[in-house]
Write a protein that holds these residues in place. Structure first.
Motif, PDB file in Angstrom:
ATOM      1  N   UNK A   2      -8.542   8.700   9.703  1.00  8.45           N
ATOM      2  CA  UNK A   2      -7.862   7.463  10.086  1.00  8.45           C
ATOM      3  C   UNK A   2      -7.220   6.810   8.871  1.00  8.45           C
ATOM      4  N   UNK A   3      -5.962   6.410   9.015  1.00  6.06           N
ATOM      5  CA  UNK A   3      -5.199   5.811   7.924  1.00  6.06           C
ATOM      6  C   UNK A   3      -4.853   4.370   8.286  1.00  6.06           C
ATOM      7  N   UNK A   4      -5.237   3.441   7.430  1.00  5.87           N
ATOM      8  CA  UNK A   4      -4.893   2.025   7.636  1.00  5.87           C
ATOM      9  C   UNK A   4      -3.968   1.629   6.491  1.00  5.87           C
ATOM     10  N   UNK A   5      -2.697   1.424   6.805  1.00  9.23           N
ATOM     11  CA  UNK A   5      -1.700   1.129   5.773  1.00  9.23           C
ATOM     12  C   UNK A   5      -1.009  -0.190   6.091  1.00  9.23           C
ATOM     13  N   UNK A   6      -0.344  -0.750   5.081  1.00  5.82           N
ATOM     14  CA  UNK A   6       0.337  -2.030   5.248  1.00  5.82           C
ATOM     15  C   UNK A   6       1.835  -1.854   5.023  1.00  5.82           C
ATOM     16  N   UNK A  61      -0.600   0.552  11.252  1.00  8.45           N
ATOM     17  CA  UNK A  61       0.250  -0.090  10.256  1.00  8.45           C
ATOM     18  C   UNK A  61       0.183  -1.593  10.495  1.00  8.45           C
ATOM     19  N   UNK A  62      -0.344  -2.327   9.516  1.00 10.09           N
ATOM     20  CA  UNK A  62      -0.473  -3.777   9.665  1.00 10.09           C
ATOM     21  C   UNK A  62       0.555  -4.492   8.793  1.00 10.09           C
ATOM     22  N   UNK A  63       0.968  -5.638   9.254  1.00  4.80           N
ATOM     23  CA  UNK A  63       1.910  -6.470   8.507  1.00  4.80           C
ATOM     24  C   UNK A  63       1.135  -7.194   7.402  1.00  4.80           C
ATOM     25  N   UNK A  64       1.511  -6.995   6.131  1.00  3.66           N
ATOM     26  CA  UNK A  64       0.761  -7.621   5.036  1.00  3.66           C
ATOM     27  C   UNK A  64       0.798  -9.143   5.064  1.00  3.66           C
ATOM     28  N   UNK A  65       1.738  -9.741   5.809  1.00  2.00           N
ATOM     29  CA  UNK A  65       1.863 -11.195   5.857  1.00  2.00           C
ATOM     30  C   UNK A  65       1.168 -11.793   7.078  1.00  2.00           C
ATOM     31  N   UNK A  66       0.530 -10.949   7.887  1.00  2.00           N
ATOM     32  CA  UNK A  66      -0.145 -11.442   9.082  1.00  2.00           C
ATOM     33  C   UNK A  66      -1.611 -11.011   9.050  1.00  2.00           C
ATOM     34  N   UNK A 111      -0.372  23.059  13.039  1.00  2.00           N
ATOM     35  CA  UNK A 111      -0.025  21.833  13.748  1.00  2.00           C
ATOM     36  C   UNK A 111      -0.885  20.682  13.225  1.00  2.00           C
ATOM     37  N   UNK A 112      -0.295  19.484  13.143  1.00  2.00           N
ATOM     38  CA  UNK A 112      -1.018  18.280  12.740  1.00  2.00           C
ATOM     39  C   UNK A 112      -0.554  17.136  13.638  1.00  2.00           C
ATOM     40  N   UNK A 113      -1.495  16.472  14.247  1.00  2.00           N
ATOM     41  CA  UNK A 113      -1.197  15.435  15.245  1.00  2.00           C
ATOM     42  C   UNK A 113      -1.491  14.055  14.665  1.00  2.00           C
ATOM     43  N   UNK A 114      -0.510  13.155  14.753  1.00  2.00           N
ATOM     44  CA  UNK A 114      -0.656  11.775  14.278  1.00  2.00           C
ATOM     45  C   UNK A 114      -0.571  10.824  15.468  1.00  2.00           C
ATOM     46  N   UNK A 115      -1.642  10.060  15.708  1.00  2.00           N
ATOM     47  CA  UNK A 115      -1.672   9.096  16.802  1.00  2.00           C
ATOM     48  C   UNK A 115      -1.467   7.693  16.222  1.00  2.00           C
ATOM     49  N   UNK A 120       7.139  -0.835  10.451  1.00  2.00           N
ATOM     50  CA  UNK A 120       6.168   0.093  11.030  1.00  2.00           C
ATOM     51  C   UNK A 120       6.770   1.480  11.222  1.00  2.00           C
ATOM     52  N   UNK A 121       7.948   1.559  11.793  1.00  2.00           N
ATOM     53  CA  UNK A 121       8.566   2.861  12.064  1.00  2.00           C
ATOM     54  C   UNK A 121       8.794   3.643  10.776  1.00  2.00           C
ATOM     55  N   UNK A 122       9.301   2.965   9.743  1.00  2.00           N
ATOM     56  CA  UNK A 122       9.576   3.644   8.472  1.00  2.00           C
ATOM     57  C   UNK A 122       8.274   4.138   7.821  1.00  2.00           C
ATOM     58  N   UNK A 123       7.217   3.330   7.933  1.00  2.00           N
ATOM     59  CA  UNK A 123       5.935   3.718   7.328  1.00  2.00           C
ATOM     60  C   UNK A 123       5.332   4.920   8.059  1.00  2.00           C
ATOM     61  N   UNK A 124       5.456   4.949   9.366  1.00  2.00           N
ATOM     62  CA  UNK A 124       4.949   6.105  10.132  1.00  2.00           C
ATOM     63  C   UNK A 124       5.723   7.363   9.751  1.00  2.00           C
TER      64      UNK A 124
END
Length: 369
Positions: free
Chosen positions: A307-311, A278-283, A243-247, A315-319
């Motif tokens: 912890x993963x910080x991605x742009x 997931x952050x918006x690269x334009x904000x 099992x792997x849990x993603x918050x 957001x839904x597609x990146x998750x």
């Protein structure tokens, strides 16, 4: 390696590398060598040309008796400083060129002055010649687990093999018995002489050590199987053994609550924990928002998570992409805080995520405030 096949299919060709099957266990005495010999006898009855390259019985009568009827390559004799020493004769094995050779104690260190330092290196030479190999090893000899084993047992194991040997093996079989059965074998003198029993029970063979080592060996083989399946032609999510849990955290204040809930789920399932923002690269984040995400990252790491910080602007597609990449089995999100009109025009974030992970066999946990 299959137990039933045409003996002719074993014969080496210039382009064929031998197949390697490793029998692994949590401790000495679980029956790795015995099981290897048992399979060898079965293969011999089927017409396979099988020999013993090296056998370390450690005085165990049952193991020695099980080797009866199998051809054994004599050990190579070496004299060092007037002391006669013996070692596996790799050259003799290559000259004999059997279809299958049994090689005990894969992590063994060869006598100084031998062509190769470690026995596993001899095994690699044999495999390259097209000869199949059955070998044995204990979990404490795996390089990457050395520190863990030292913490469990208080013993630093000097003889180790690289992890790649398990990754490259054609088959890895865990020989599993309960700690109670192993203790019984030890008390009966089937592992070490009776004079060493009590000392062994107070040291390496303590019940808590055996329980931890057993779990370690089972998990290591499960990881190997899962990695192999996930890098094969199978669908990426078709073989998630662990099992792997993603918050999923955000700039909303409930993110810390989500992380705590996710950590409890991970702990209950004995699962690896991941946090993602997931952050918006334009904000740009405000100072307060950036501080909040830093706090989330620190909390995630305190729970032993990654912890993963991605742009991304989606957001839904990146998750969903991250979930597939890391073979996530559980996703934790907060209740949607989108205005109702926005959900009506764009559709809810939750529904978009559900649609994206529908075929990934992932459970979605929606945590209310």
């Amino acid at each position: 390696m299959p137990t039933t096949q045409d003996p002719d299919s074993y014969y080496a060709t210039p382009h064929r590398r031998g197949k390697h099957k490793i029998f692994i266990g949590m401790a000495p005495g679980v029956g790795k060598t015995y099981k290897m010999l048992e399979e060898a006898h079965q293969l011999k009855q089927e017409g396979i040309d099988v020999i013993i390259g090296i056998l370390e019985t450690h005085g165990r009568k049952e193991t020695a008796q099980k080797a009866t009827g199998l051809e054994m390559i004599p050990k190579k004799v070496m004299v060092k400083e007037n002391i006669t020493l013996t070692e596996m004769d790799t050259d003799a094995i290559l000259d004999r060129s059997p279809q299958l050779v049994l090689i005990d104690e894969l992590a063994h260190t060869n006598i100084p002055g031998s062509p190769r330092e470690k026995r596993y290196q001899d095994v690699e030479v044999i495999l390259e010649s097209g000869i199949d190999v059955y070998s044995t090893v204990n979990i404490q000899h795996i390089e990457s687990l050395n520190d863990i084993v030292a913490r469990i047992t208080g013993i630093v194991v000097r003889e180790r093999i690289p992890d790649r040997l398990l990754d490259e093996a054609d088959a890895v079989v865990v020989i599993d018995i309960t700690p109670e059965t192993l203790e019984e074998r030890l008390r009966e003198g089937k592992i070490y002489p009776r004079t060493q029993v009590e000392q062994s029970l107070k040291n390496f063979f303590q019940r808590r050590n055996l329980i931890a080592l057993r779990e370690l060996s089972l998990r290591e083989v499960a990881d190997t199987v899962e990695e192999e399946a996930n890098t094969s032609s199978l669908e990426p999510s078709s073989c998630n053994i662990h099992e792997r849990v993603l918050v999923c955290v955000s700039t909303y204040s409930n993110s810390l609550q989500l992380l705590r809930r996710g950590a409890r789920i991970a702990n209950y399932m004995n699962a690896k924990l991941y946090g993602i923002f997931v952050s918006d690269p334009e904000q740009f984040l405000s100072k307060k928002e950036a501080g909040h995400i830093d706090t989330c990252e620190k909390l995630c790491r305190e729970f032993g998570g990654e912890f993963l910080h991605v742009k991304s602007q989606n957001v839904a597609r990146e998750i969903a992409r991250i979930a597939a990449k890391y073979h996530i089995t559980q996703i934790v999100i907060g209740e949607s805080q989108q205005p109702r009109w926005q959900r009506w025009f764009k559709g809810s974030f939750t529904q978009r995520l559900v649609d994206l992970i529908r075929n990934q066999n992932i459970d979605l946990h929606i945590i209310a405030e």
